[in-house]
Write an enzyme that holds these catalytic residues in place. Structure first.
Site: not given
Length: 177
Positions: A74, A91, A94-95, A126-127, A130
């Protein structure tokens, strides 16, 4: 959300087709899909919730080192890969959905400091799932989770990754409607 049927239906696919269709649900870790398929998929696994459960069990029951491989696959949240545009499509969405693409320079610096402190302590990024969160809540979670011990944080990261996978499967089901 009411579970819709996934297309293509996981239970009807051979291993190669299943991995081709669902292997990227876990960031750069198609072995999770392979293991879920090998464990057996039935018609009930054709919904996002049930497939997420089967795939999540594959990851959760894997040895710690295999789990760490998935965690390490990740990207950092609001990290260099995001800034450079080097994230997977999932990703990136999502971010951006959490507003991480709108951070001020000060917020980016804080993310960078927290990412480095976290990786120094735990040895992996860190996962966090979100979706539905914002950068302020994510920064708060960062601070809180830095207090965890390594075993607890590995378990928390796996839980978050399984949540991400479920959200990705739910999004797929919605897109195929």
């Amino acid at each position: 959300m009411t579970d819709k049927t996934l297309t293509p239906r996981p239970s009807r696919l051979d291993k190669a087709a299943f991995v081709a269709g669902y292997g990227e649900i876990y960031e750069h870790s198609p072995w999770v899909a392979e293991l879920a398929w090998e464990n057996g998929l039935e018609a009930r696994h054709d919904t996002p919730a049930a497939l997420a459960e089967a795939m999540g069990e594959a990851l959760s029951s894997a040895p710690a080192e295999r789990q760490l491989e998935v965690i390490r696959a990740h990207p950092d949240l609001a990290g260099k890969a995001a800034i450079a545009g080097d994230l997977t499509d999932d990703s990136t969405r999502e971010q951006a959905g959490a507003g991480l693409d709108q951070c001020s320079p000060e917020e980016l610096a804080r993310f960078e400091r927290l990412n480095e402190a976290y990786k120094a302590k735990f040895g992996f990024p860190f996962v966090m799932a979100v979706k539905g969160s914002d950068r302020y809540a994510i920064l708060d979670a960062f601070e809180t989770r830095l207090e965890n011990d390594p075993a607890e944080e590995r378990r928390t990261a796996v839980e978050q990754i399984n949540r991400i996978a479920r959200l990705r499967l739910e999004a797929r089901a919605e897109e195929s409607r």
